[in-house]
Write a protein that holds these residues in place. Structure first.
Motif, PDB file in Angstrom:
ATOM      1  N   ARG A 201     -10.905 -49.234  30.235  1.00 32.52           N
ATOM      2  CA  ARG A 201      -9.437 -49.235  30.161  1.00 32.52           C
ATOM      3  C   ARG A 201      -8.918 -48.859  28.775  1.00 32.52           C
ATOM      4  O   ARG A 201      -7.733 -48.540  28.624  1.00 32.52           O
ATOM      5  CB  ARG A 201      -8.890 -50.606  30.564  1.00 32.52           C
ATOM      6  N   ALA A 222     -12.409 -47.790  40.886  1.00 36.78           N
ATOM      7  CA  ALA A 222     -11.119 -48.470  41.025  1.00 36.78           C
ATOM      8  C   ALA A 222     -10.436 -48.637  39.667  1.00 36.78           C
ATOM      9  O   ALA A 222      -9.225 -48.406  39.526  1.00 36.78           O
ATOM     10  CB  ALA A 222     -11.313 -49.822  41.694  1.00 36.78           C
ATOM     11  N   ILE A 223     -11.223 -49.022  38.676  1.00 33.18           N
ATOM     12  CA  ILE A 223     -10.652 -49.198  37.327  1.00 33.18           C
ATOM     13  C   ILE A 223     -10.182 -47.853  36.778  1.00 33.18           C
ATOM     14  O   ILE A 223      -9.069 -47.731  36.255  1.00 33.18           O
ATOM     15  CB  ILE A 223     -11.686 -49.828  36.383  1.00 33.18           C
ATOM     16  N   ASP A 226      -7.064 -46.659  38.466  1.00 35.70           N
ATOM     17  CA  ASP A 226      -5.883 -47.370  37.974  1.00 35.70           C
ATOM     18  C   ASP A 226      -5.425 -46.821  36.633  1.00 35.70           C
ATOM     19  O   ASP A 226      -4.224 -46.799  36.330  1.00 35.70           O
ATOM     20  CB  ASP A 226      -6.217 -48.863  37.856  1.00 35.70           C
ATOM     21  N   GLU A 227      -6.398 -46.352  35.831  1.00 34.24           N
ATOM     22  CA  GLU A 227      -6.071 -45.790  34.515  1.00 34.24           C
ATOM     23  C   GLU A 227      -5.896 -44.268  34.572  1.00 34.24           C
ATOM     24  O   GLU A 227      -5.609 -43.650  33.542  1.00 34.24           O
ATOM     25  CB  GLU A 227      -7.200 -46.121  33.529  1.00 34.24           C
TER      26      GLU A 227
END
Length: 469
Positions: A201, A222-223, A226-227
């Motif tokens: 992130r 997924a991370i 999201d970023e």
């Protein structure tokens, strides 16, 4: 999982390491960003010089790093040497090919004339700091097939390696430093999996690549999603190995053994499901099972050993659960099916062939990450394709046939990132590598791999205005 070298042949913990703290992670992120600012401006000649030097050093270190890999994850020592040599080969390949692979492209003037451009260039520019989350099974090769193209493209790397191969991970950082790369171009982060999210992130990290389990891939994807960061994922496979009546049965059976037990059976691209036409089923299975039964299991440092231990105690437990479930539900063990007699230490498992496998058995759907093969009888090519595709994975595949109609059918219909005929799946620096379905997305190696972490930039020049006379 502790960060430690645990010899899988004995179960003995040889060395432990402390995880990096928050302050050190921050220092390394800042260093990586600073290194990228410099490395991105180097020319291909300089990058090639550095990578060639690293390849030379790796060649000098081959025996030392091979023994480290064998100690940490149990692959036979000859296979470990071959892995080191393969890495050096890939490094030299990218050193000599990267400039051409990333050369500016110039669209035909006639094709872009109506855009108002006087000139258009498509340029491959590096993305920045790339986080690599890598597995233990090919602890050098998995990393190098990311690192070599990424560094040649002008990116820099952060390696979060599997916690059971810390010495191999640290070797990678040291190798690039000794080759002359500026500090920060390639760094190993000894951290647990819980630290990955925070690192990914961080706005100094531009992208990530992961090879590993499906749950790990889902988490990283997924991370990154999201970023809004680019990812490449390779998440394993349950590759089919199809044998048709026209195949050379002796060659197919001999190759099938290597395809299944390479790296002690712990390879994503290992053949795992052997799908055999009924006309040659008995002949193939007899030869295949006989050869599997004759394999030498033991200390991976012994030059004569063909199958070493599984890398972790949990890994062996996972294999045992799959085999036991299949046997309890009616499968037949043609050979193997348990721990080798007389191997009281370490995480060894017998080379195993299971027949009479049915859909309700876990091993029919799940990847067996050890020296365990399942064999199936099919009536024709149509049934072979249906069974080959009856898996959530789609990494690669193997087909043995000399029938042109079979070849056309398998090329067209097998759902995988590769279809290998009359041989076994293998990765090569000049060939794209990756899968379909739950085996992941994106590609490593070849021109496709080096371009994955590039900003493909359109540079457009409008027509210069006429000047007044």
């Amino acid at each position: 999982m502790p960060i430690a070298t645990v010899d899988p042949a004995t179960g003995e913990t040889l060395r432990t390491f402390d995880a990096l703290g928050a302050d050190e992670i921050e220092r390394r992120l800042a260093l990586a960003r600073s290194a990228f600012a410099e490395h991105r401006l180097t020319d291909f000649g300089r990058r090639a010089q550095l990578l060639d030097r690293a390849a030379d050093l790796l060649g000098d270190d081959e025996e030392e790093i091979a023994r480290t890999m064998t100690t940490e994850m149990g692959k036979p020592i000859a296979a470990a040497r071959a892995e080191a040599a393969k890495c050096a080969k890939a490094m030299r390949w990218y050193a000599s090919h990267a400039e051409k692979l990333l050369a500016d492209e110039h669209p035909d003037a006639a094709d872009v004339k109506d855009s108002g451009a006087s000139r258009v260039v498509v340029r491959y520019r590096p993305l920045g700091v790339v986080l690599a989350v890598m597995p233990w099974n090919f602890p050098l090769w998995q990393v190098m097939r990311f690192a070599a193209p990424a560094l040649m493209a002008g990116n820099v790397g952060l390696l979060k390696h599997a916690s059971n191969v810390p010495q191999t991970a640290l070797y990678m950082e040291d190798l690039f430093l000794r080759a002359g790369y500026p500090e920060g171009c390639f760094q190993t982060l000894l951290v647990g999996s819980g630290a990955v999210e925070g690192i990914l992130r961080d706005n100094r990290v531009a992208a990530a690549t992961l090879t590993g389990s499906e749950p790990a891939g889902r988490s990283v994807a997924a991370i990154a999603g999201d970023e809004v960061k680019k990812t490449v994922l390779e998440l394993g496979g349950s590759d089919p190995f199809i044998v048709m009546p026209s195949a050379d049965i002796d060659r197919a059976a001999a190759t099938a053994v290597t395809a299944r037990v390479q790296n002690n059976g712990q390879s994503c691209i290992a053949a795992k499901r052997f799908i055999v036409h009924t006309d040659v089923y008995d002949a193939f299975v007899e030869r295949f099972t006989g050869r599997m039964r004759e394999l030498t299991v033991g200390n991976p440092m012994d030059e004569s050993v063909q199958v070493g231990p599984l890398a972790t105690e949990q890994g062996r437990a996972d294999v045992e659960e799959l085999v036991d479930d299949a046997l309890e539900r009616g499968a037949t063990a043609l050979c193997g099916g348990g721990r080798p007699k007389g191997q009281d230490r370490g995480w060894f498992y017998e080379p195993t062939v299971l027949a009479d496998v049915t859909e309700e058995m876990r091993i029919h759907r799940e990847e067996a990450f050890g020296p365990v093969a399942t064999v199936y009888r099919v009536a024709d090519a149509e049934e072979a394709v249906a069974l080959a595709n009856d898996t959530p994975f789609g990494l690669s595949s193997n087909a043995w046939t000399r029938d042109a109609s079979d070849v056309r059918r398998f090329e067209r219909d097998i759902e995988a990132g590769g279809v290998f005929f009359n041989g076994m799946t293998a990765s090569h620096p000049a060939l794209p590598f990756g899968g379909a379905k739950r085996s992941g997305y994106g590609r490593e190696l070849s021109d496709h791999g080096i371009r994955e972490f590039c900003n493909i930039t359109t540079i457009w020049h409008g027509a210069a205005p006429d000047r007044a006379s």
